[in-house]
Enzyme design. Structure first.
Site, mmCIF file in Angstrom:
data_model
loop_
_atom_site.group_PDB
_atom_site.id
_atom_site.type_symbol
_atom_site.label_atom_id
_atom_site.label_comp_id
_atom_site.label_asym_id
_atom_site.label_seq_id
_atom_site.Cartn_x
_atom_site.Cartn_y
_atom_site.Cartn_z
ATOM 1 N N ARG A 14 0.847 -1.198 0.000
ATOM 2 C CA ARG A 14 0.000 0.000 0.000
ATOM 3 C C ARG A 14 0.879 1.243 0.000
ATOM 4 N NH1 ARG A 14 -1.272 1.857 4.514
ATOM 5 N NH2 ARG A 14 -2.055 -0.054 5.463
ATOM 6 N N TYR A 40 -17.049 15.762 -15.903
ATOM 7 C CA TYR A 40 -17.435 14.364 -15.731
ATOM 8 C C TYR A 40 -18.490 14.256 -14.619
ATOM 9 C CZ TYR A 40 -17.005 9.449 -14.539
ATOM 10 O OH TYR A 40 -17.273 8.143 -14.256
ATOM 11 N N ASP A 54 -8.150 18.503 -14.707
ATOM 12 C CA ASP A 54 -8.437 17.124 -15.113
ATOM 13 C C ASP A 54 -8.021 17.027 -16.581
ATOM 14 O OD1 ASP A 54 -9.540 14.746 -16.057
ATOM 15 O OD2 ASP A 54 -11.270 14.852 -14.713
ATOM 16 N N LYS A 90 -8.841 5.859 -19.250
ATOM 17 C CA LYS A 90 -9.197 6.385 -20.570
ATOM 18 C C LYS A 90 -7.973 6.328 -21.496
ATOM 19 C CE LYS A 90 -12.969 7.036 -18.233
ATOM 20 N NZ LYS A 90 -13.314 8.315 -17.606
HETATM 21 C C1 LIG Z 1 -13.841 8.780 -16.360
HETATM 22 C C2 LIG Z 1 -13.455 10.126 -15.897
HETATM 23 C C3 LIG Z 1 -13.178 10.374 -14.544
HETATM 24 C C4 LIG Z 1 -13.333 9.315 -13.471
HETATM 25 O O1 LIG Z 1 -12.379 8.311 -13.603
HETATM 26 P P1 LIG Z 1 -12.627 6.767 -13.149
HETATM 27 O O2 LIG Z 1 -11.369 6.102 -13.568
HETATM 28 O O3 LIG Z 1 -13.830 6.288 -13.877
HETATM 29 O O4 LIG Z 1 -12.838 6.786 -11.671
HETATM 30 C C5 LIG Z 1 -12.766 11.647 -14.201
HETATM 31 N N1 LIG Z 1 -12.662 12.632 -15.119
HETATM 32 C C6 LIG Z 1 -12.934 12.432 -16.427
HETATM 33 C C7 LIG Z 1 -12.807 13.561 -17.390
HETATM 34 C C8 LIG Z 1 -13.352 11.179 -16.848
HETATM 35 O O5 LIG Z 1 -13.657 10.990 -18.158
#
Ligand SMILES: *Cc1c(COP(=O)(O)O)cnc(C)c1O
Length: 384
Positions: free
Chosen positions: A54, A107, A179, A204
Site C-alpha cells: 500500500r 465528468y 483534469d 481512458k
Molecule cells: C472517467 C473520468 C473520470 C473518473 O475516472 P474513473 O477512472 O472512472 O474513476 C474523471 N474525469 C474524467 C474527465 C473522466 O472521463
C-alpha cells in the site's frame, strides 16, 4: 530514471521514464511485482525502500515516475481509479469549511463527488463557467482553496485558457487543478501552463485499451506531492501492481494513439458538421468552435472526443446511439475501439437537475483508431 543525461522527448519518456531494465534479470519491461510485503534485513532494514505494497510497490513506482515525467511535475501518484485520485487530492488540499470553484461542464462522477460526498464533509463549492474568467472571478471567495477545470470538458468539449485561469486562481491564493483526461499529456501539459495539480482517469487514454480502471495525480510542487503521497498511503486507494503495469504498457503507445485518435476525430467532426441530421458539432478542432484558437495554442492536436446534437431531439439522439454497428454503445472513452453514448441517460445521468445537466439531444463519441472509412460509413448509416 535512465543513466545518461541527454534531454528526452515525450515519446522516449513514455517508454523509458521510471522503467530501466530490471537490475537482476535484465527484463526490459518492468515486472509485475504481485506482492504485498517485503523481507527486511533485520528490523527496519529495507531493501530499496519497500516494506508494504500500500505504501509503495516497485511496479507502481515505475508508473508513478513515468507519470511525473510525462506531465513535467515533481511527483506522480497512481490510484485505483480516477475518482479515487480525485478524492485523495481533495481531502489533502481541503478541510471542512473550505470552498472550491468547480466547472459547469465536467465528468458526472466528479460533480457527484462534490455534490453528494464532499458536501456532507463540509466542503462548499460554487459552479462557474471556466471559459469565462469573469464568471470564475465572481465565484471566488476569501476561503476558496482551489479552482477545478476540465479542458476539453466532458461532454461539451469546452475549452478553457489554462494559463489565464492559473493567473486568476493564483491571484486569489487558490490552487489550479486540471483534469487532463480528455487531452492526455501528449496533447496538453497543464503544469507548464501554471497548474498545481493534474488529475487523470488513466482508465481512458493513458491505459488506452479499455482493460483497466485507474487514476493518477501529478503535482507540480514536491512539497504538495509529499503531502498527497502521505494521504495516498493513509487513505489507501492505490493502484494494484497489475493495473499499474497495464497503464504503463498503454502509455508506451500514447503518442501514436493520440495522433491517430485526433486525425480520425477531425474527419468524424467534418462529416457530422455537414450532415443535415446534426444540428451542432462540438469539437475544438473545428474553426467555428468558440475555443478553437485557445485549443490550437495550448494543445498539440484536438483529441479524439467529439460530441454532437441531433436534430429531432432526445429520442432521435438515442436512436443514433442504438443504430451504430462499429461504434460500440457504452460508457467510458479513450480506448482503441470507438464508443458512442447518450450522456444525458448514461455518463451524466447523475448531473440531471444540476447546473451540469447536459442537453437531451447530445451524443458523445470516443473516436477510436479503426480504419477511418469504416467509422464514417457507420456514422452515416446510423444517422440515416
Ligand atoms: C472517467 C473520468 C473520470 C473518473 O475516472 P474513473 O477512472 O472512472 O474513476 C474523471 N474525469 C474524467 C474527465 C473522466 O472521463
Amino acid at each position: 530514471m535512465t543513466e545518461h543525461q541527454l534531454p528526452q522527448g515525450f515519446e522516449t519518456l513514455a517508454i523509458h521514464a521510471g522503467q530501466e531494465a530490471d537490475p537482476q534479470t535484465g527484463a526490459v519491461v518492468t515486472p509485475i511485482y504481485q506482492v504485498s510485503t517485503y523481507k527486511q534485513d533485520g528490523v527496519g532494514g529495507l531493501r530499496g525502500g519497500y516494506e508494504y505494497s500500500r505504501s509503495a510497490n516497485p511496479t507502481r513506482t515505475a508508473l508513478e515516475e513515468c507519470l511525473a515525467a510525462l506531465e513535467g511535475g515533481a511527483r506522480g501518484l497512481a490510484f485505483a481509479s480516477g475518482l479515487a485520485a480525485e478524492d485523495t487530492l481533495l481531502r489533502t488540499i481541503l478541510k471542512p469549511g473550505d470552498h472550491i470553484v468547480i466547472p459547469n461542464d465536467a465528468y458526472g462522477g466528479t460533480f457527484r463527488l462534490f455534490a453528494k460526498v464532499l458536501i456532507r464533509w463540509g466542503v462548499e463549492f460554487s459552479v462557474a463557467n471556466t471559459q469565462n474568467l469573469d464568471d470564475v472571478r465572481a465565484a471566488l471567495r476569501p476561503d476558496t482553496r482551489a479552482v477545478w477545470v476540465e479542458t476539453p470538458s466532458n461532454p461539451l468539449l469546452g475549452i478553457t485558457d489554462l494559463a489565464a485561469l492559473a493567473e486568476v486562481a493564483h491571484g486569489a491564493g487558490a490552487l489550479l487543478v486540471v483534469d487532463n483526461t480528455f487531452a492526455s499529456p501528449y496533447l496538453q501539459q497543464p503544469i507548464a501552463l501554471g497548474a498545481d495539480a493534474v488529475v487523470h482517469s488513466t482508465t481512458k487514454y493513458m491505459g488506452g485499451h479499455s482493460d483497466v480502471v485507474g487514476g493518477a495525480l501529478v503535482l507540480a510542487d514536491a512539497g504538495l506531492g509529499e503531502e498527497v503521497a502521505y494521504h495516498q498511503n493513509a487513505m489507501g486507494a492505490v493502484s494494484g501492481p497489475f493495473d499499474a503495469w497495464l497503464v504503463m504498457r498503454g502509455i508506451k503507445t500514447l503518442g501514436v494513439r493520440m495522433d491517430r485518435h485526433s486525425a480520425n476525430a477531425e474527419k468524424v467532426a467534418e462529416l457530422l458538421a455537414s450532415h443535415p441530421k446534426v444540428s451542432q458539432v462540438l469539437y475544438p478542432g473545428l474553426p467555428e468552435h468558440p475555443g478553437h484558437d485557445i485549443a490550437a495554442k495550448q494543445m498539440k492536436a484536438f483529441g479524439g472526443m467529439v460530441s454532437f446534437r441531433v436534430a429531432g431531439g432526445e429520442e432521435a439522439a438515442v436512436e443514433v446511439c442504438n443504430r451504430t454497428q462499429l461504434f460500440t454503445l457504452g460508457e467510458s472513452l479513450g480506448g482503441v475501439e470507438s464508443l458512442i453514448e447518450h450522456p444525458g441517460r448514461m455518463t451524466h445521468a447523475s448531473a440531471a437537475g444540476s447546473p451540469l445537466e447536459v442537453p437531451a439531444d447530445l451524443v458523445r463519441v470516443s473516436v477510436g483508431i479503426e480504419s477511418i472509412d469504416d467509422l464514417l460509413a457507420d456514422l452515416k448509416q446510423a444517422l440515416g
